[in-house]
Scaffold this motif. Structure first.
Motif, PDB file in Angstrom:
ATOM      1  N   THR A  61       0.881  -1.294   0.082  1.00  0.00           N
ATOM      2  CA  THR A  61      -0.152   0.026   0.027  1.00  0.00           C
ATOM      3  C   THR A  61       0.968   1.380   0.015  1.00  0.00           C
ATOM      4  OG1 THR A  61      -1.776  -1.120   1.206  1.00  0.00           O
ATOM      5  CG2 THR A  61      -1.724   1.208   1.305  1.00  0.00           C
ATOM      6  N   LEU A  62       1.717   1.143   0.855  1.00  0.00           N
ATOM      7  CA  LEU A  62       2.800   2.567   0.829  1.00  0.00           C
ATOM      8  C   LEU A  62       3.648   2.571  -0.539  1.00  0.00           C
ATOM      9  CD1 LEU A  62       4.438   1.723   4.380  1.00  0.00           C
ATOM     10  CD2 LEU A  62       3.023   3.808   3.809  1.00  0.00           C
ATOM     11  N   SER A  63       4.104   1.529  -1.288  1.00  0.00           N
ATOM     12  CA  SER A  63       4.516   1.853  -2.284  1.00  0.00           C
ATOM     13  C   SER A  63       3.803   2.100  -3.338  1.00  0.00           C
ATOM     14  CB  SER A  63       5.465   0.313  -2.723  1.00  0.00           C
ATOM     15  OG  SER A  63       6.317   0.183  -1.650  1.00  0.00           O
ATOM     16  N   ASN A  64       2.542   1.794  -3.282  1.00  0.00           N
ATOM     17  CA  ASN A  64       1.805   1.914  -4.507  1.00  0.00           C
ATOM     18  C   ASN A  64       1.146   3.531  -4.399  1.00  0.00           C
ATOM     19  OD1 ASN A  64       1.152  -0.394  -6.066  1.00  0.00           O
ATOM     20  ND2 ASN A  64      -0.066  -1.216  -4.438  1.00  0.00           N
ATOM     21  N   ILE A  65       0.986   3.898  -3.235  1.00  0.00           N
ATOM     22  CA  ILE A  65       0.586   5.288  -2.918  1.00  0.00           C
ATOM     23  C   ILE A  65       1.845   6.197  -3.333  1.00  0.00           C
ATOM     24  CG2 ILE A  65       0.112   7.190  -0.998  1.00  0.00           C
ATOM     25  CD1 ILE A  65      -1.467   5.220   0.176  1.00  0.00           C
ATOM     26  N   LEU A 247       6.847  11.538   0.249  1.00  0.00           N
ATOM     27  CA  LEU A 247       7.109  11.064   1.472  1.00  0.00           C
ATOM     28  C   LEU A 247       5.762  10.520   1.676  1.00  0.00           C
ATOM     29  CD1 LEU A 247       8.519  10.442   4.303  1.00  0.00           C
ATOM     30  CD2 LEU A 247       7.820  12.884   5.015  1.00  0.00           C
ATOM     31  N   VAL A 248       6.174   8.872   1.900  1.00  0.00           N
ATOM     32  CA  VAL A 248       4.586   8.216   2.346  1.00  0.00           C
ATOM     33  C   VAL A 248       5.005   7.430   3.574  1.00  0.00           C
ATOM     34  CG1 VAL A 248       2.935   6.679   1.528  1.00  0.00           C
ATOM     35  CG2 VAL A 248       4.140   8.003  -0.225  1.00  0.00           C
ATOM     36  N   ALA A 249       4.071   7.629   4.744  1.00  0.00           N
ATOM     37  CA  ALA A 249       4.117   6.863   5.849  1.00  0.00           C
ATOM     38  C   ALA A 249       2.947   6.724   6.500  1.00  0.00           C
ATOM     39  CB  ALA A 249       5.175   7.781   6.799  1.00  0.00           C
ATOM     40  N   VAL A 271       9.633  23.656   6.823  1.00  0.00           N
ATOM     41  CA  VAL A 271      11.077  23.559   6.865  1.00  0.00           C
ATOM     42  C   VAL A 271      11.493  22.346   5.765  1.00  0.00           C
ATOM     43  CG1 VAL A 271      13.171  22.533   8.169  1.00  0.00           C
ATOM     44  CG2 VAL A 271      11.213  24.069   9.110  1.00  0.00           C
ATOM     45  N   ALA A 272      10.676  21.075   5.604  1.00  0.00           N
ATOM     46  CA  ALA A 272      11.096  20.367   4.738  1.00  0.00           C
ATOM     47  C   ALA A 272      10.801  20.186   3.384  1.00  0.00           C
ATOM     48  CB  ALA A 272      10.406  18.933   5.226  1.00  0.00           C
ATOM     49  N   GLY A 273       9.864  21.529   2.989  1.00  0.00           N
ATOM     50  CA  GLY A 273       9.493  21.872   1.840  1.00  0.00           C
ATOM     51  C   GLY A 273       8.431  20.744   1.302  1.00  0.00           C
ATOM     52  N   LEU A 274       7.590  20.235   2.209  1.00  0.00           N
ATOM     53  CA  LEU A 274       6.471  19.324   1.851  1.00  0.00           C
ATOM     54  C   LEU A 274       5.175  20.089   2.245  1.00  0.00           C
ATOM     55  CD1 LEU A 274       8.107  16.190   3.880  1.00  0.00           C
ATOM     56  CD2 LEU A 274       8.110  16.382   1.336  1.00  0.00           C
ATOM     57  N   ARG A 275       4.169  19.326   1.141  1.00  0.00           N
ATOM     58  CA  ARG A 275       2.875  19.697   1.501  1.00  0.00           C
ATOM     59  C   ARG A 275       2.014  18.497   1.339  1.00  0.00           C
ATOM     60  NH1 ARG A 275       0.192  19.914  -3.326  1.00  0.00           N
ATOM     61  NH2 ARG A 275       1.711  20.212  -5.290  1.00  0.00           N
ATOM     62  N   MET A 276       0.810  18.312   1.752  1.00  0.00           N
ATOM     63  CA  MET A 276      -0.102  17.350   1.789  1.00  0.00           C
ATOM     64  C   MET A 276      -0.820  17.495   0.350  1.00  0.00           C
ATOM     65  SD  MET A 276      -0.426  15.392   4.510  1.00  0.00           S
ATOM     66  CE  MET A 276      -1.960  14.569   4.189  1.00  0.00           C
ATOM     67  N   GLU A 277      -0.354  16.374  -0.424  1.00  0.00           N
ATOM     68  CA  GLU A 277      -0.749  16.292  -1.689  1.00  0.00           C
ATOM     69  C   GLU A 277      -2.361  16.319  -1.943  1.00  0.00           C
ATOM     70  OE1 GLU A 277       0.065  13.162  -4.694  1.00  0.00           O
ATOM     71  OE2 GLU A 277       1.298  14.649  -5.679  1.00  0.00           O
ATOM     72  N   GLU A 278      -3.062  15.436  -1.154  1.00  0.00           N
ATOM     73  CA  GLU A 278      -4.449  15.284  -1.129  1.00  0.00           C
ATOM     74  C   GLU A 278      -4.880  14.825   0.392  1.00  0.00           C
ATOM     75  OE1 GLU A 278      -4.364  10.655  -2.715  1.00  0.00           O
ATOM     76  OE2 GLU A 278      -4.464  12.324  -4.220  1.00  0.00           O
ATOM     77  N   ASP A 279      -5.909  14.443   0.500  1.00  0.00           N
ATOM     78  CA  ASP A 279      -6.445  13.993   1.837  1.00  0.00           C
ATOM     79  C   ASP A 279      -5.671  12.723   1.935  1.00  0.00           C
ATOM     80  OD1 ASP A 279      -8.220  16.135   2.020  1.00  0.00           O
ATOM     81  OD2 ASP A 279      -9.990  15.151   1.292  1.00  0.00           O
ATOM     82  N   ALA A 280      -5.614  12.412   3.503  1.00  0.00           N
ATOM     83  CA  ALA A 280      -4.741  11.200   3.723  1.00  0.00           C
ATOM     84  C   ALA A 280      -5.624  10.099   3.603  1.00  0.00           C
ATOM     85  CB  ALA A 280      -4.282  11.385   5.311  1.00  0.00           C
TER      86      ALA A 280
END
Length: 287
Positions: A61-65, A247-249, A271-280
């Motif tokens: 599931t992690l790898s597919n997301i 980053l998928v966790a 700080v990490a330059g990350l944002r939520m791409e879509e709803d978790a």
């Protein structure tokens, strides 16, 4: 494809005399989804045995997301690798033919150099893998008496999958350890796929490299610490993740809490330059 319903007689021309001439019901169907047989990665089938292995369905599931199958020769990092269950799934998903790749190649783990070397097959020809391949690296804090690196490599080899380029012993919050990971793949990673050790190894020492400025209570969470570490490398000009990388966790949410409360806070993501791409994506776990 056409399949006969179980229990009906075979109408194929090659059927024996007892079944020839009898009619059966045939169904026309379309395959709309197809996936790996995850049971071959079940913990009980693993050579590397650990106390808290990640189930294969969760790993896939992690790898597919992370959409690894869309990336050519992806570089994948698991900073909390454990027995490398996530990297096994990543290797399977990104292999163009996971059932036949590397069948003529054997691998050996060189402990003192921490790298994988290929040996020529019996014919004397070095069988280079062809097609898409996963360039993975794992970072694991525990030493080999708890998480055996040799056995991890054997788990890949016996399934004809590309083993990790490196399985580094150390703390992923250390800039020196992350530098080794970057060096292993010659640059930044396309994806970080991981199951952080919530409640398992929380006692591991805090790194002085990352998170000196942490003050909030949720700064003690492994994923938040990792975000600050990613931000540190980004500021140094040696980003752990490529631009556009993922980053998928997994994030555990206790009863009564909301997912938003358990996510790394905005400052850490910034700080990490990350944002939520879509709803978790939320998955309710059994007791």
């Amino acid at each position: 494809r056409l399949r006969s319903r179980p229990g009906e007689e075979n109408t194929n021309a090659t059927a024996d005399n007892n079944s020839r001439g009898k009619t059966g019901t045939m169904f026309l169907a379309r395959v709309i989804a197809q996936g790996p047989k995850t049971s071959i990665y079940a913990p009980k089938t693993r050579i590397c045995v650990t106390t808290t292995p990640l189930c294969p369905l969760a790993s896939f599931t992690l790898s597919n997301i992370a959409q690894l199958s869309r990336i050519s020769n992806p570089a994948v990092l698991d900073p909390f690798a454990g027995s490398c269950a996530t990297l096994l799934a990543a290797a399977h998903i990104t292999s163009t033919n996971s059932s036949s790749l590397f069948t003529s190649t054997s691998y050996s783990w060189v402990a003192n150099r921490k790298e994988i070397q290929q040996k020529p097959n019996n014919s004397g020809t070095n069988m280079e893998p062809t097609g898409n391949r996963c360039r993975s690296v794992g970072i694991e804090f525990l030493h080999s008496s708890y998480v055996n690196r040799d056995n991890i490599v054997e788990d890949f080899r016996t399934r004809n999958l590309d083993p990790p380029i490196d399985i580094i012993r150390g703390d992923c919050l250390s800039s020196d350890v992350r530098a080794l990971a970057l060096k292993s793949v010659g640059g930044s990673f396309d994806a970080i796929v991981t199951d952080p050790p919530y409640g398992i190894r929380e006692a591991m020492s805090r790194s002085n490299d990352a998170k000196e400025n942490a003050t909030r209570q949720d700064d003690t969470l492994p994923l938040t610490k990792l975000c600050y570490a990613i931000g540190e490398d980004r500021c140094k000009g040696s980003p752990l993740l490529k631009s556009g990388g993922r980053l998928v966790a997994f994030i555990p949410v206790k009863k009564g809490a909301t997912l938003q409360e358990c996510l790394p806070h905005a400052a850490a993501l910034n700080v990490a330059g990350l944002r939520m791409e879509e709803d978790a994506k939320e998955q309710v776990l059994s007791d």
